[in-house]
Design an enzyme around this catalytic site. Sequence first.
Site, short mmCIF file in Angstrom:
data_model
loop_
_atom_site.label_atom_id
_atom_site.label_comp_id
_atom_site.label_asym_id
_atom_site.label_seq_id
_atom_site.Cartn_x
_atom_site.Cartn_y
_atom_site.Cartn_z
N GLU A 58 0.83 -1.21 0.00
CA GLU A 58 0.00 0.00 0.00
C GLU A 58 0.87 1.26 0.00
O GLU A 58 0.62 2.21 -0.76
CB GLU A 58 -0.93 -0.02 1.22
CG GLU A 58 -1.68 1.29 1.49
CD GLU A 58 -2.71 1.65 0.43
OE1 GLU A 58 -3.19 2.81 0.48
OE2 GLU A 58 -3.01 0.83 -0.45
N HIS A 61 2.56 1.82 -3.34
CA HIS A 61 1.60 2.33 -4.33
C HIS A 61 1.36 3.82 -4.12
O HIS A 61 1.29 4.59 -5.09
CB HIS A 61 0.29 1.55 -4.22
CG HIS A 61 -0.78 2.04 -5.16
ND1 HIS A 61 -0.59 2.14 -6.52
CD2 HIS A 61 -2.06 2.47 -4.93
CE1 HIS A 61 -1.69 2.60 -7.09
NE2 HIS A 61 -2.59 2.81 -6.14
N HIS A 214 -19.07 -9.92 -16.67
CA HIS A 214 -17.75 -9.50 -17.19
C HIS A 214 -17.28 -10.43 -18.30
O HIS A 214 -16.77 -9.98 -19.33
CB HIS A 214 -16.73 -9.46 -16.05
CG HIS A 214 -15.34 -9.16 -16.53
ND1 HIS A 214 -15.04 -7.99 -17.20
CD2 HIS A 214 -14.19 -9.88 -16.49
CE1 HIS A 214 -13.75 -8.00 -17.52
NE2 HIS A 214 -13.22 -9.13 -17.11
N HIS A 276 -3.21 -9.52 -16.81
CA HIS A 276 -4.57 -9.22 -17.27
C HIS A 276 -4.81 -7.71 -17.24
O HIS A 276 -5.33 -7.13 -18.20
CB HIS A 276 -5.54 -9.95 -16.32
CG HIS A 276 -6.96 -10.00 -16.80
ND1 HIS A 276 -7.34 -10.62 -17.96
CD2 HIS A 276 -8.11 -9.51 -16.25
CE1 HIS A 276 -8.65 -10.53 -18.11
NE2 HIS A 276 -9.14 -9.84 -17.09
#
Length: 302
Positions: A58, A61, A214, A276
């Site tokens: 975290e 980031h 999705h 992805h």
Amino acid sequence: MRRSLKWLAVATTIAMIFILIGGALVTKTGSGMGCGRSWPLCNGRFVPTEITPDLIIELAHRLVSGAGGIMVLVLSVWSWKAIGHIRETKFLSLISFIFLLLQGLIGAAAVLWGQSGFILALHFGISLISFASVFLLTLLIFEVDKKFDADKLYIDKRMGFHIVGVSIYSYLVIYTGALVRHMKASLVCLDWPFCSNDKISLPSDIFQWVQMGHRTAAGLIFIWIAYIFYLSARYYRHEKVIYRGWMIAFILVTLQVIAGAFIIFSLLNLYIALLHAFFITCLFGVLSYFLLLYSRSRKKHH
């Protein structure tokens, strides 16, 4: 001067990719609360005392996002001054910084007050718009258009319809994919392409609806891009930027679908899941460039 701007543009584009992948990493590892309900500090401190894997992910980031934000701001101002005469520069400069700021505010709000999965799913999409703006600015700075005489490029209404339509639709696919992650619905269907290949039926709960929604959206964008690639091969083979661009888009959407299937087969392997996110980031960049080319073609031939 221009060479330094080119270096900054490339570095900022790479930083934006790291921000996007970093955000996906935070979500996929469940590290969003790694710094507690504290922002911008970590657990209320400049230097946290208890170091955990979630905290590292975290905090990293946040630091990358902060550094990326400064780079985007500098790039926006510098581009405005250096290539402000190019039609799209000022618009892209504003959009790149505004959307990165918006992405940061949503991230901060999620930490401080918590957000529903439906709101958090917007986070990735907003970051993507900022990335696409930085990517397009970089292409303008490198004068990519001049390499294939973009001013003479004519895109007809049919191809224009597909460019605009699939670009808007890709955003829906991206949102539903982010929703799968944020609602922790990645593994509610352990078969592929159907939820259960033995017994094909409608989804039984909200999580299966999100997952299968999705997959359906991703299947449709694959078919749509395959069709546009066919059109480009048939009618635009002489226009290398259109033909090769849609070939790249088709390769990326194919890799995206394969990675999506392997997320299920590998039971949510982290590296495949990050790939992805990477493939859709690249695909969105390509679609954004087509939008820019189409807007120019329309202006030129009206």
